[in-house]
Write a protein that holds these residues in place. Structure first.
Motif, PDB file in Angstrom:
ATOM      1  N   LYS A   1      40.385  29.580  33.483  1.00  0.00           N
ATOM      2  CA  LYS A   1      41.802  29.697  33.180  1.00  0.00           C
ATOM      3  C   LYS A   1      42.633  29.320  34.415  1.00  0.00           C
ATOM      4  CE  LYS A   1      41.355  31.336  28.997  1.00  0.00           C
ATOM      5  NZ  LYS A   1      39.928  31.066  28.857  1.00  0.00           N
ATOM      6  N   ALA A   2      43.657  28.610  34.130  1.00  0.00           N
ATOM      7  CA  ALA A   2      44.514  28.191  35.235  1.00  0.00           C
ATOM      8  C   ALA A   2      45.234  29.381  35.851  1.00  0.00           C
ATOM      9  CB  ALA A   2      45.514  27.148  34.739  1.00  0.00           C
ATOM     10  N   GLU A   3      45.552  30.399  35.005  1.00  0.00           N
ATOM     11  CA  GLU A   3      46.306  31.536  35.510  1.00  0.00           C
ATOM     12  C   GLU A   3      45.420  32.616  36.138  1.00  0.00           C
ATOM     13  OE1 GLU A   3      45.456  32.171  31.135  1.00  0.00           O
ATOM     14  OE2 GLU A   3      46.187  30.538  32.434  1.00  0.00           O
ATOM     15  N   TYR A   4      44.065  32.471  36.058  1.00  0.00           N
ATOM     16  CA  TYR A   4      43.159  33.474  36.627  1.00  0.00           C
ATOM     17  C   TYR A   4      42.933  33.182  38.105  1.00  0.00           C
ATOM     18  CZ  TYR A   4      38.972  36.229  37.493  1.00  0.00           C
ATOM     19  OH  TYR A   4      38.068  37.120  38.007  1.00  0.00           O
ATOM     20  N   ASN A   5      43.193  34.175  38.940  1.00  0.00           N
ATOM     21  CA  ASN A   5      43.020  34.038  40.384  1.00  0.00           C
ATOM     22  C   ASN A   5      41.937  35.010  40.829  1.00  0.00           C
ATOM     23  OD1 ASN A   5      43.199  33.928  43.174  1.00  0.00           O
ATOM     24  ND2 ASN A   5      45.431  33.716  43.161  1.00  0.00           N
ATOM     25  N   GLU A   6      40.790  34.477  41.126  1.00  0.00           N
ATOM     26  CA  GLU A   6      39.650  35.337  41.480  1.00  0.00           C
ATOM     27  C   GLU A   6      39.927  36.128  42.742  1.00  0.00           C
ATOM     28  OE1 GLU A   6      34.852  34.945  42.432  1.00  0.00           O
ATOM     29  OE2 GLU A   6      36.034  33.187  41.880  1.00  0.00           O
ATOM     30  N   GLU A   7      40.529  35.520  43.708  1.00  0.00           N
ATOM     31  CA  GLU A   7      40.817  36.216  44.960  1.00  0.00           C
ATOM     32  C   GLU A   7      41.808  37.365  44.739  1.00  0.00           C
ATOM     33  OE1 GLU A   7      42.443  35.184  49.467  1.00  0.00           O
ATOM     34  OE2 GLU A   7      42.029  33.584  48.018  1.00  0.00           O
ATOM     35  N   GLU A   8      42.794  37.118  43.877  1.00  0.00           N
ATOM     36  CA  GLU A   8      43.767  38.171  43.583  1.00  0.00           C
ATOM     37  C   GLU A   8      43.121  39.335  42.841  1.00  0.00           C
ATOM     38  OE1 GLU A   8      47.423  40.159  43.380  1.00  0.00           O
ATOM     39  OE2 GLU A   8      46.732  38.470  44.607  1.00  0.00           O
ATOM     40  N   GLU A   9      42.230  39.040  41.893  1.00  0.00           N
ATOM     41  CA  GLU A   9      41.527  40.103  41.179  1.00  0.00           C
ATOM     42  C   GLU A   9      40.624  40.901  42.113  1.00  0.00           C
ATOM     43  OE1 GLU A   9      41.983  41.073  38.088  1.00  0.00           O
ATOM     44  OE2 GLU A   9      43.558  39.578  37.865  1.00  0.00           O
ATOM     45  N   GLU A  10      39.985  40.223  43.044  1.00  0.00           N
ATOM     46  CA  GLU A  10      39.143  40.925  44.019  1.00  0.00           C
ATOM     47  C   GLU A  10      39.989  41.818  44.910  1.00  0.00           C
ATOM     48  OE1 GLU A  10      35.404  39.624  46.827  1.00  0.00           O
ATOM     49  OE2 GLU A  10      37.246  38.437  46.944  1.00  0.00           O
ATOM     50  N   ARG A  11      41.140  41.329  45.292  1.00  0.00           N
ATOM     51  CA  ARG A  11      42.033  42.150  46.119  1.00  0.00           C
ATOM     52  C   ARG A  11      42.494  43.392  45.365  1.00  0.00           C
ATOM     53  NH1 ARG A  11      47.256  42.993  46.975  1.00  0.00           N
ATOM     54  NH2 ARG A  11      47.820  41.664  45.209  1.00  0.00           N
ATOM     55  N   LYS A  12      42.819  43.253  44.078  1.00  0.00           N
ATOM     56  CA  LYS A  12      43.221  44.408  43.281  1.00  0.00           C
ATOM     57  C   LYS A  12      42.072  45.396  43.120  1.00  0.00           C
ATOM     58  CE  LYS A  12      46.734  41.989  40.513  1.00  0.00           C
ATOM     59  NZ  LYS A  12      47.111  41.551  39.141  1.00  0.00           N
ATOM     60  N   PHE A  13      40.858  44.868  42.954  1.00  0.00           N
ATOM     61  CA  PHE A  13      39.690  45.738  42.798  1.00  0.00           C
ATOM     62  C   PHE A  13      39.495  46.621  44.033  1.00  0.00           C
ATOM     63  CE2 PHE A  13      35.138  46.322  43.699  1.00  0.00           C
ATOM     64  CZ  PHE A  13      34.771  47.091  42.605  1.00  0.00           C
ATOM     65  N   TYR A  14      39.553  46.014  45.206  1.00  0.00           N
ATOM     66  CA  TYR A  14      39.335  46.795  46.427  1.00  0.00           C
ATOM     67  C   TYR A  14      40.529  47.680  46.753  1.00  0.00           C
ATOM     68  CZ  TYR A  14      34.922  44.554  47.446  1.00  0.00           C
ATOM     69  OH  TYR A  14      33.614  44.157  47.387  1.00  0.00           O
ATOM     70  N   ARG A  15      41.699  47.323  46.288  1.00  0.00           N
ATOM     71  CA  ARG A  15      42.832  48.235  46.441  1.00  0.00           C
ATOM     72  C   ARG A  15      42.615  49.496  45.619  1.00  0.00           C
ATOM     73  NH1 ARG A  15      48.541  46.164  44.402  1.00  0.00           N
ATOM     74  NH2 ARG A  15      47.426  46.458  42.430  1.00  0.00           N
ATOM     75  N   ARG A  16      42.082  49.350  44.400  1.00  0.00           N
ATOM     76  CA  ARG A  16      41.753  50.527  43.595  1.00  0.00           C
ATOM     77  C   ARG A  16      40.669  51.354  44.271  1.00  0.00           C
ATOM     78  NH1 ARG A  16      42.214  46.674  39.371  1.00  0.00           N
ATOM     79  NH2 ARG A  16      39.934  46.466  39.282  1.00  0.00           N
ATOM     80  N   LYS A  17      39.710  50.684  44.907  1.00  0.00           N
ATOM     81  CA  LYS A  17      38.666  51.402  45.631  1.00  0.00           C
ATOM     82  C   LYS A  17      39.251  52.215  46.790  1.00  0.00           C
ATOM     83  CE  LYS A  17      34.657  50.222  43.752  1.00  0.00           C
ATOM     84  NZ  LYS A  17      33.673  51.214  43.283  1.00  0.00           N
ATOM     85  N   ARG A  18      40.194  51.631  47.514  1.00  0.00           N
ATOM     86  CA  ARG A  18      40.824  52.347  48.629  1.00  0.00           C
ATOM     87  C   ARG A  18      41.618  53.544  48.132  1.00  0.00           C
ATOM     88  NH1 ARG A  18      41.781  46.963  50.282  1.00  0.00           N
ATOM     89  NH2 ARG A  18      43.968  47.062  49.662  1.00  0.00           N
ATOM     90  N   LEU A  19      42.335  53.381  47.028  1.00  0.00           N
ATOM     91  CA  LEU A  19      43.046  54.530  46.449  1.00  0.00           C
ATOM     92  C   LEU A  19      42.067  55.610  46.007  1.00  0.00           C
ATOM     93  CD1 LEU A  19      45.787  52.675  44.345  1.00  0.00           C
ATOM     94  CD2 LEU A  19      46.080  53.901  46.509  1.00  0.00           C
TER      95      LEU A  19
END
Length: 611
Positions: free
Chosen positions: A49-67
């Motif tokens: 998908k053109a709108e899917y950003n793997e790096e952005e999803e990974e960043r959100k995942f680790y942000r949830r981990k930090r929380l």
């Protein structure tokens, strides 16, 4: 005419009968077109998908981990605060009720509550001495989170036994508290430091050391350790405040005034011997109703269960499942021996006077100063005020440890020790007359300053331990077990000195504090000169079942006999070498000798043999 009409009808019917083959052909053509459309839709679905950003999803995942890590720290801090509030509040109320002669004679005339209380206190204060023998085994067998949960359950069991006050309920539960003290606090210290390491891993998830599960870079997670230890102590010290709620809301209305309870007391402070000589044996003006006491115990029991649920539901795991398997697989005999072997490290040996003093000063504030100075002058009704002020002071000033983000790690310990030295020297000379409420102001100032020193001391020691062993995540349980075991020894000493003169107690406190400061100065001097410290070798995990998890480092097709021969030869060759290794190699990025880092040399050797 009619015949012609019939023939036209037959021709039309025949035409209608011949029409379906063309229709079927058209439908078949449409089916092919639909298949092409379906394949196009599948390809469109599977295409990136053109709108899917793997790096952005990974960043959100680790942000949830930090929380999630922050949630774990807050949950563990609140759970520990509730557990200790319930325990301290119930024990204080219980000892006051059992001390009153009228209460004992009316409710339990032939039970001997005074004797039960002595044995109960003996169980709480003496049993932790053997905690070093089983604490590491318990933490590694159950896991850090489950150790916190189950030991908090023992505190809840202690609350439940007060519904039926008998020898066979109170004394065994008190022994259970003594058994649980060292594992509970060791697992908490381990958990908070491990959360700081996890937070660094989730912040630096792109680093090579984190991705390959190598040893963390030196000093990488120090700032997180400082912040998390400060948060824990700020929240936990509020337990002294909440522990006084049963006293303020229930028991204070039934206590005698100070002129009655202190009628036979002649002196207070530095000149007395024991706790409060001459203190009246009847401290209750009216006996509280049994149903009221049951209601109070029920509320405390509810909060104890809430604390257990907090540990169970809100606290995440300190280690991943594979890491817990590795920690557990080094052998139970090695786990039993390693706390004693860690005493070879001169850093721990030189810190143990501070460990003992941290146990001394907290108990002295709650029992020694609050009773021999505070209650002796102001009366039993003011006991809650002294402890509440101490708790608030300790909680507020624990935030000062955040200054270690800018200053050296010794700042908190040195300032806290300086405050306590001044107060101890002042207490040597302070002797008050009993039944003088006008001394309330000076006594509150002293307890506030003692809370300042206590906050810097407790937070400083926990932080220094975390900083010294920040990269050694497979050693944290051993290190914090040693710390809280020495505190248990301090608890035992305070239990023994209860009948000593006050100046003798102050002398022991002052001597231990000066010794602790000197030993800490020696430790920092050795570290500044880069004197090698000795860390015991942690054996490599030996797994009985080999599978896909270990294919990278082990040949899973190798027989156990072949593997054991190689392991034994390598272990014998490495054991003496690694134990004698100094700190210089580790500080310069040397290989990790721990169980979690993996043995890369042996993996390369086996890979070469496989080729």
């Amino acid at each position: 005419m009619m015949a012609a009409a019939d023939e036209e009808g037959v021709i039309e019917d025949a035409a209608e009968d011949l029409a379906p083959p063309n229709g079927c052909l058209n439908e078949m053509l449409n089916v092919g077109q639909e298949d092409e459309d379906g394949e196009g839709q599948v390809e469109e679905f599977l295409a990136p998908k053109a709108e899917y950003n793997e790096e952005e999803e990974e960043r959100k995942f680790y942000r949830r981990k930090r929380l999630g890590v922050i949630k774990n720290v807050l949950a563990a801090s609140v759970g520990a605060m509730i557990v200790y509030s319930v325990y301290l509040g119930l024990l204080q109320m219980q000892l006051i009720l059992h001390y009153d002669l009228t209460y004992r004679e009316v409710k339990y005339s032939n039970l001997g509550l005074d004797d039960i209380d002595r044995k109960m206190l003996m169980g709480i204060n003496v049993t932790p001495i053997i905690g070093i023998l089983y604490t590491p085994v318990l933490i590694r067998f159950l896991g850090t989170k489950w150790t916190m949960f189950l030991t908090s359950g023992i505190y809840a069991l202690f609350v439940s036994t007060n519904y039926w006050e008998r020898y066979y309920t109170l004394v065994p539960s008190a022994v259970g508290i003594g058994v649980a003290i060292v594992p509970f606090w060791a697992s908490l210290g381990n958990y908070i430091t491990r959360m700081a390491q996890q937070y660094y891993e989730y912040v630096s998830y792109k680093d090579e050391e984190v991705q390959e599960r190598k040893k963390l870079p030196k000093g990488a997670c120090h700032s997180y350790i400082i912040v998390f230890q400060s948060i824990f102590n700020i929240i936990f010290n509020l337990s002294f405040v909440f522990a006084q709620f049963p006293m303020v809301l229930v028991l204070n209305d039934y206590l005698q005034k100070l002129n009655h309870t202190l009628c036979n007391v002649n002196k207070c402070g530095a000149e007395i011997k024991g706790v409060i000589p001459g203190f009246n044996t009847t401290v209750l003006e009216n006996l509280p109703r049994s149903m009221l006491l049951i209601e109070v115990e029920s509320v405390l029991m509810a909060f104890a269960f809430i604390a257990m649920l907090i540990f169970l539901l809100l606290c995440g795991a300190a280690y991943s499942p594979t890491e817990e398997i590795d920690l557990r697989s080094i052998g139970w005999g090695n786990i039993f021996q390693l706390p004693f072997k860690h005493l070879r490290d001169y850093r721990l040996r030189l810190l143990f006077p501070f460990f003992i003093y941290s146990g001394f000063e907290m108990l002295f504030a709650v029992t020694g100063f609050s009773l021999s100075y505070g209650v002796c002058v102001l009366g039993l009704k003011k006991l809650w005020l002294l402890i509440v002020v101490y708790g608030i002071s300790s909680s507020v000033f624990s935030s000062l440890s955040l200054s270690l983000l800018r200053f050296p790690r010794w700042v908190c310990l040195v300032i806290g020790a300086g405050v306590h030295v001044i107060l101890l020297v002042a207490l040597f000379t302070l002797s008050f007359q009993p039944r003088h409420p006008e001394y309330q102001g000076p006594l509150l100032v002293i307890i506030v300053l003692w809370g300042l020193g206590s906050a810097l001391n407790k937070t400083g020691i926990s932080t220094v331990l975390g900083l010294l062993y920040a990269e050694e995540k497979e050693r944290l349980d051993f290190v914090y077990t040693i710390y809280h075991w020495f505190q248990a020894i301090a608890i035992f000493v305070v239990y023994l000195w209860s009948q000593m003169p006050m100046r003798a107690k102050l002398s022991i406190l002052l001597a231990m504090l000066l010794l602790a400061c000197y030993c800490y100065w020696v430790m920092e001097r050795r570290l500044a000169r880069k004197v090698p410290f000795r860390l015991p070798r942690i054996p490599r995990p030996r797994h009985k079942v080999k599978g896909y998890r270990y294919l990278e480092d082990d040949n899973s097709d190798e027989s156990d006999m072949e593997g054991s021969k190689d392991d034994d030869e390598e272990d014998e060759g490495e054991e003496d070498i690694v134990e004698e290794m100094g700190a210089e190699g580790r500080e310069d990025g040397g290989p990790n000798d721990g169980a979690l880092g993996g043995n890369y040399a042996r993996a390369r050797r086996r890979g070469a043999e496989g080729q």
